[in-house]
Design a protein around this motif. Structure first.
Motif, PDB file in Angstrom:
ATOM      1  N   GLY A 354       0.813  -1.216   0.000  1.00 20.97           N
ATOM      2  CA  GLY A 354       0.000   0.000   0.000  1.00 20.97           C
ATOM      3  C   GLY A 354       0.839   1.255   0.000  1.00 20.97           C
ATOM      4  O   GLY A 354       0.530   2.226  -0.704  1.00 20.97           O
ATOM      5  N   LEU A 355       1.920   1.250   0.780  1.00 29.03           N
ATOM      6  CA  LEU A 355       2.797   2.420   0.823  1.00 29.03           C
ATOM      7  C   LEU A 355       3.424   2.699  -0.538  1.00 29.03           C
ATOM      8  O   LEU A 355       3.620   3.863  -0.911  1.00 29.03           O
ATOM      9  CB  LEU A 355       3.889   2.224   1.874  1.00 29.03           C
ATOM     10  N   ALA A 356       3.738   1.654  -1.280  1.00 34.57           N
ATOM     11  CA  ALA A 356       4.296   1.845  -2.619  1.00 34.57           C
ATOM     12  C   ALA A 356       3.292   2.569  -3.517  1.00 34.57           C
ATOM     13  O   ALA A 356       3.670   3.430  -4.331  1.00 34.57           O
ATOM     14  CB  ALA A 356       4.681   0.496  -3.222  1.00 34.57           C
ATOM     15  N   ILE A 357       2.022   2.235  -3.366  1.00 40.36           N
ATOM     16  CA  ILE A 357       0.981   2.927  -4.136  1.00 40.36           C
ATOM     17  C   ILE A 357       0.899   4.393  -3.706  1.00 40.36           C
ATOM     18  O   ILE A 357       0.810   5.302  -4.538  1.00 40.36           O
ATOM     19  CB  ILE A 357      -0.378   2.229  -3.943  1.00 40.36           C
ATOM     20  N   CYS A 358       0.957   4.637  -2.398  1.00 35.76           N
ATOM     21  CA  CYS A 358       0.898   6.011  -1.898  1.00 35.76           C
ATOM     22  C   CYS A 358       2.061   6.844  -2.430  1.00 35.76           C
ATOM     23  O   CYS A 358       1.888   8.017  -2.794  1.00 35.76           O
ATOM     24  CB  CYS A 358       0.896   6.020  -0.377  1.00 35.76           C
ATOM     25  N   GLN A 359       3.238   6.247  -2.483  1.00 36.16           N
ATOM     26  CA  GLN A 359       4.398   6.941  -3.049  1.00 36.16           C
ATOM     27  C   GLN A 359       4.175   7.288  -4.511  1.00 36.16           C
ATOM     28  O   GLN A 359       4.356   8.431  -4.932  1.00 36.16           O
ATOM     29  CB  GLN A 359       5.638   6.057  -2.941  1.00 36.16           C
ATOM     30  N   GLN A 360       3.806   6.292  -5.284  1.00 33.84           N
ATOM     31  CA  GLN A 360       3.687   6.464  -6.736  1.00 33.84           C
ATOM     32  C   GLN A 360       2.561   7.417  -7.122  1.00 33.84           C
ATOM     33  O   GLN A 360       2.701   8.203  -8.058  1.00 33.84           O
ATOM     34  CB  GLN A 360       3.469   5.106  -7.404  1.00 33.84           C
ATOM     35  N   TYR A 361       1.444   7.360  -6.371  1.00 36.67           N
ATOM     36  CA  TYR A 361       0.261   8.134  -6.747  1.00 36.67           C
ATOM     37  C   TYR A 361       0.075   9.392  -5.892  1.00 36.67           C
ATOM     38  O   TYR A 361      -0.946  10.062  -5.997  1.00 36.67           O
ATOM     39  CB  TYR A 361      -0.980   7.250  -6.676  1.00 36.67           C
ATOM     40  N   HIS A 362       1.042   9.696  -5.052  1.00 37.84           N
ATOM     41  CA  HIS A 362       1.035  10.922  -4.238  1.00 37.84           C
ATOM     42  C   HIS A 362      -0.222  11.014  -3.372  1.00 37.84           C
ATOM     43  O   HIS A 362      -0.909  12.041  -3.343  1.00 37.84           O
ATOM     44  CB  HIS A 362       1.181  12.160  -5.120  1.00 37.84           C
ATOM     45  N   ILE A 363      -0.510   9.939  -2.666  1.00 37.37           N
ATOM     46  CA  ILE A 363      -1.639   9.895  -1.745  1.00 37.37           C
ATOM     47  C   ILE A 363      -1.153  10.362  -0.376  1.00 37.37           C
ATOM     48  O   ILE A 363      -0.147   9.861   0.140  1.00 37.37           O
ATOM     49  CB  ILE A 363      -2.223   8.473  -1.659  1.00 37.37           C
ATOM     50  N   GLN A 364      -1.821  11.351   0.185  1.00 36.36           N
ATOM     51  CA  GLN A 364      -1.378  11.933   1.458  1.00 36.36           C
ATOM     52  C   GLN A 364      -2.108  11.293   2.629  1.00 36.36           C
ATOM     53  O   GLN A 364      -3.086  10.571   2.453  1.00 36.36           O
ATOM     54  CB  GLN A 364      -1.574  13.459   1.443  1.00 36.36           C
ATOM     55  N   MET A 365      -1.612  11.561   3.844  1.00 33.27           N
ATOM     56  CA  MET A 365      -2.119  10.879   5.034  1.00 33.27           C
ATOM     57  C   MET A 365      -2.356  11.845   6.192  1.00 33.27           C
ATOM     58  O   MET A 365      -1.404  12.349   6.778  1.00 33.27           O
ATOM     59  CB  MET A 365      -1.123   9.813   5.494  1.00 33.27           C
ATOM     60  N   PRO A 366      -3.619  12.098   6.529  1.00 31.12           N
ATOM     61  CA  PRO A 366      -3.917  12.789   7.792  1.00 31.12           C
ATOM     62  C   PRO A 366      -3.862  11.760   8.935  1.00 31.12           C
ATOM     63  O   PRO A 366      -4.778  10.958   9.093  1.00 31.12           O
ATOM     64  CB  PRO A 366      -5.341  13.326   7.580  1.00 31.12           C
ATOM     65  N   VAL A 367      -2.783  11.766   9.690  1.00 31.74           N
ATOM     66  CA  VAL A 367      -2.555  10.750  10.717  1.00 31.74           C
ATOM     67  C   VAL A 367      -2.868  11.311  12.108  1.00 31.74           C
ATOM     68  O   VAL A 367      -3.047  12.517  12.278  1.00 31.74           O
ATOM     69  CB  VAL A 367      -1.108  10.219  10.682  1.00 31.74           C
ATOM     70  N   GLN A 368      -2.903  10.415  13.076  1.00 34.53           N
ATOM     71  CA  GLN A 368      -3.154  10.818  14.465  1.00 34.53           C
ATOM     72  C   GLN A 368      -1.996  10.360  15.344  1.00 34.53           C
ATOM     73  O   GLN A 368      -2.004   9.239  15.858  1.00 34.53           O
ATOM     74  CB  GLN A 368      -4.475  10.213  14.981  1.00 34.53           C
ATOM     75  N   SER A 369      -1.002  11.233  15.508  1.00 34.15           N
ATOM     76  CA  SER A 369       0.081  10.879  16.422  1.00 34.15           C
ATOM     77  C   SER A 369      -0.429  10.820  17.858  1.00 34.15           C
ATOM     78  O   SER A 369       0.215  10.214  18.726  1.00 34.15           O
ATOM     79  CB  SER A 369       1.236  11.888  16.303  1.00 34.15           C
ATOM     80  N   ALA A 370      -1.603  11.407  18.110  1.00 30.69           N
ATOM     81  CA  ALA A 370      -2.203  11.333  19.446  1.00 30.69           C
ATOM     82  C   ALA A 370      -2.531   9.899  19.844  1.00 30.69           C
ATOM     83  O   ALA A 370      -2.704   9.601  21.033  1.00 30.69           O
ATOM     84  CB  ALA A 370      -3.469  12.192  19.503  1.00 30.69           C
ATOM     85  N   PHE A 371      -2.626   8.990  18.870  1.00 33.39           N
ATOM     86  CA  PHE A 371      -2.897   7.586  19.172  1.00 33.39           C
ATOM     87  C   PHE A 371      -1.678   6.865  19.759  1.00 33.39           C
ATOM     88  O   PHE A 371      -1.796   5.755  20.268  1.00 33.39           O
ATOM     89  CB  PHE A 371      -3.333   6.839  17.908  1.00 33.39           C
ATOM     90  N   ILE A 372      -0.493   7.470  19.648  1.00 33.49           N
ATOM     91  CA  ILE A 372       0.730   6.843  20.155  1.00 33.49           C
ATOM     92  C   ILE A 372       0.769   6.980  21.682  1.00 33.49           C
ATOM     93  O   ILE A 372       0.641   8.079  22.220  1.00 33.49           O
ATOM     94  CB  ILE A 372       1.980   7.507  19.534  1.00 33.49           C
ATOM     95  N   GLY A 373       0.928   5.853  22.371  1.00 34.22           N
ATOM     96  CA  GLY A 373       0.933   5.898  23.832  1.00 34.22           C
ATOM     97  C   GLY A 373      -0.365   6.435  24.396  1.00 34.22           C
ATOM     98  O   GLY A 373      -0.380   7.160  25.395  1.00 34.22           O
ATOM     99  N   TRP A 374      -1.484   6.045  23.782  1.00 36.38           N
ATOM    100  CA  TRP A 374      -2.807   6.568  24.109  1.00 36.38           C
ATOM    101  C   TRP A 374      -3.349   5.884  25.360  1.00 36.38           C
ATOM    102  O   TRP A 374      -3.458   4.649  25.404  1.00 36.38           O
ATOM    103  CB  TRP A 374      -3.712   6.306  22.915  1.00 36.38           C
ATOM    104  N   LYS A 375      -3.679   6.645  26.352  1.00 32.78           N
ATOM    105  CA  LYS A 375      -4.181   6.095  27.615  1.00 32.78           C
ATOM    106  C   LYS A 375      -5.426   5.244  27.407  1.00 32.78           C
ATOM    107  O   LYS A 375      -5.596   4.198  28.042  1.00 32.78           O
ATOM    108  CB  LYS A 375      -4.484   7.233  28.590  1.00 32.78           C
ATOM    109  N   GLN A 376      -6.328   5.696  26.538  1.00 32.45           N
ATOM    110  CA  GLN A 376      -7.588   4.980  26.332  1.00 32.45           C
ATOM    111  C   GLN A 376      -7.405   3.672  25.556  1.00 32.45           C
ATOM    112  O   GLN A 376      -8.285   2.816  25.567  1.00 32.45           O
ATOM    113  CB  GLN A 376      -8.589   5.885  25.608  1.00 32.45           C
TER     114      GLN A 376
END
Length: 522
Positions: A354-376
């Motif tokens: 999937g990442l290879a497709i994102c690279q080739q087709y310039h697909i961007q990613m709104p990510v949530q770093s808030a999920f890292i070490g998430w208490k909930q």
């Protein structure tokens, strides 16, 4: 005309740090290390030990839901279901209205190790409807009063559990639609005004809101558009309709479509319905839930892409991520576009293919770093359900960055509190050291990349000549702050078009009427 002196973090292509920035008429007219004669008479603002950075952008938020839940009871910090019951009892004593809404319950952060139950809710509030939304926004617990009213709507749907009162998957969406649809338009706008004022306190000057959560005729999408156009303080709102019907965007003149709910390809880890390529580690047969087949998603993507719309899809598990990549690729193969900025939201467990497709087709990613070490949703729980190897592979920010895939930061509010300082802190101090970003990269993720995610980087997102002076004064310089102290930085002031942020709160009806004739961007 104002001249800021001190640490000016431009976040331009070269990550320049300059000594002077001059703002005039809401625009940046000069940045540099020496101050030309023509600006010597400008009002001086000495930053001292503070720093000036671009305003932050939240690239994935459920603004209407956040506004509604923000006005309700937040139980995220509760350490037990007993405490939630106490909070709910106090809340019921002071709040009016037919339905009480609480948000943030998690089985992984309370002493009992389980969600609060229908029976426990009944014991505290038996005579009014109660809905306690799970922290991930994909499930809720209802009391008997609410269940009795909605039983005919939800029984027989996937995720209906009347014994415990938990509603997830389709049952949850039906309950959520009913509750949000019962809120008045005037009440919703008032809640949104308060929510944006709170976002501004965190230095956020732009929010990408995913709309369409159960209001008749998608009224909340229309209201969010009018709300965006009604703002006179410079705050920017970009509306993404959560619909698989392309006309939902086109007939409103919106250039984009997507989000969660109808545009979610799977669920989430916390409800065991994120779609997986291999079974969950704690259930050798469970692959989660893929909501649609490729045929349906591809048809939507092709139609939206041919209509010139920007597309965003929700994908948490690796099977959903692969599906999003395949379907966006099929749409772009069908009708190539030079600068589409299609995106995949969350991207918690990507695959190499999937990442290879994102690279080739310039697909961007709104990510949530808030999920890292998430208490909930703690690491121990993720390792238990996914296995150590997959848990270690979650949220690979460094991999995204090194492959040239543009990532921006979003809160997924109300799931997490919108807080760009926390987003940077989590990205720089990732629990997997191999996936950490530098401070410069994390700041780009939270500023210019966020504006670029909705085609706003030509006018905002960096502190460069000619751009709108949307800026934040921080209590210190993040480039000079030790990584383990980033969380101590404070937002001191948000400036939009060069002016200190002014509250959104205005009479609702006149502002909506004026918005109907506004040419402001939404």
């Amino acid at each position: 005309m104002k001249c800021y002196t001190g640490a000016i973090l431009t976040v331009d292509r070269d990550n320049r740090v300059v000594r002077y920035l001059v703002e005039d008429g809401g625009k940046i007219v000069y940045t540099g290390d020496t101050l030309p004669e023509e600006y010597q008479s400008a009002e001086r603002i000495d930053l001292g030990d503070r720093a000036l950075v671009p305003s932050f952008a939240d690239t994935h938020e459920h603004l209407a839901s956040y506004a509604i839940f923000h006005a309700g009871l937040n139980v995220m910090e509760a350490v037990s279901n007993k405490e939630i019951m106490q909070l709910l009892g106090d809340f019921a004593a002071r709040e009016k209205g037919r339905t009480l809404i609480a948000f943030g319950a998690s089985p992984y952060s309370v002493a009992e190790g389980r969600l609060i139950s229908r029976e426990e809710l009944d014991s505290v509030v038996p005579d009014r409807e109660v809905m306690v939304v799970k922290y991930d926004g994909h499930a809720c617990i209802v009391n008997s009063k609410l269940l009795a009213r909605l039983k005919r709507k939800v029984e027989g749907l996937r995720g209906y559990h009347p014994d415990t009162g938990e509603m997830n998957q389709e049952a949850f969406f039906k309950v959520s639609d009913d509750i949000t649809g019962s809120i008045s338009v005037l009440g919703l706008i008032g809640h949104m005004q308060q929510a944006v004022d709170d976002l501004a306190k965190k230095g956020i000057g732009c929010v990408h809101t995913v709309s369409g959560v159960g209001f008749p005729m998608n009224l909340d999408i229309t209201m969010e558009m009018l709300f965006a156009k009604s703002l006179k303080n410079g705050f920017q709102v970009r509306v993404f309709p959560q619909s698989l019907d392309v006309n939902t965007a086109l007939r409103r003149g919106l250039p984009r479509i997507g989000g969660c709910f109808q545009c979610a390809l799977d669920g989430c880890f916390g409800s065991h319905d994120a779609a997986m390529n291999q079974p969950y580690a704690d259930d050798g047969k469970d692959l989660g839930v893929l909501y649609y087949d490729d045929e349906k998603v591809t048809a939507f993507c092709k139609k939206a892409n041919r209509a010139g719309l920007q597309i965003e899809l929700h994908a948490i598990g690796d099977r959903a991520f692969d599906q999003a990549c395949r379907c966006l690729k099929a749409a772009l193969d069908d009708f190539p576009r030079e600068d589409h900025r299609h995106g995949i939201i969350h991207d918690c467990l990507p695959t190499a293919e999937g990442l290879a497709i994102c690279q080739q087709y310039h697909i961007q990613m709104p990510v949530q770093s808030a999920f890292i070490g998430w208490k909930q949703e703690p690491d121990e729980y993720l390792a238990q359900i996914l296995g150590p190897e997959r848990a270690e592979a979650l949220n690979p920010l460094r991999d995204f960055w090194d492959k040239g895939v543009m990532i921006s930061a979003g809160s997924d509010a109300p799931c997490t509190e919108p807080d760009p300082i926390a987003w940077m802190d989590k990205a720089v101090n990732h629990t997997n050291p191999a996936q950490r970003l530098t401070v410069q990269e994390a700041l780009r993720m939270c500023t210019v990349n966020g504006y670029a995610a909705a085609f706003d980087d030509d006018t905002r997102g960096t502190l460069e000549m000619g751009k709108v002076a949307d800026m934040v004064i921080l209590s210190g310089n993040p480039y000079e702050t030790p990584a383990d102290k980033l969380h101590t930085l404070q937002v001191e002031q948000l400036l939009l078009a060069g002016k200190p942020y002014a509250s959104c709160k205005r009479p609702v009806v006149p502002s909506l009427v004026a918005a109907m004739f506004s040419s402001a961007k939404a």
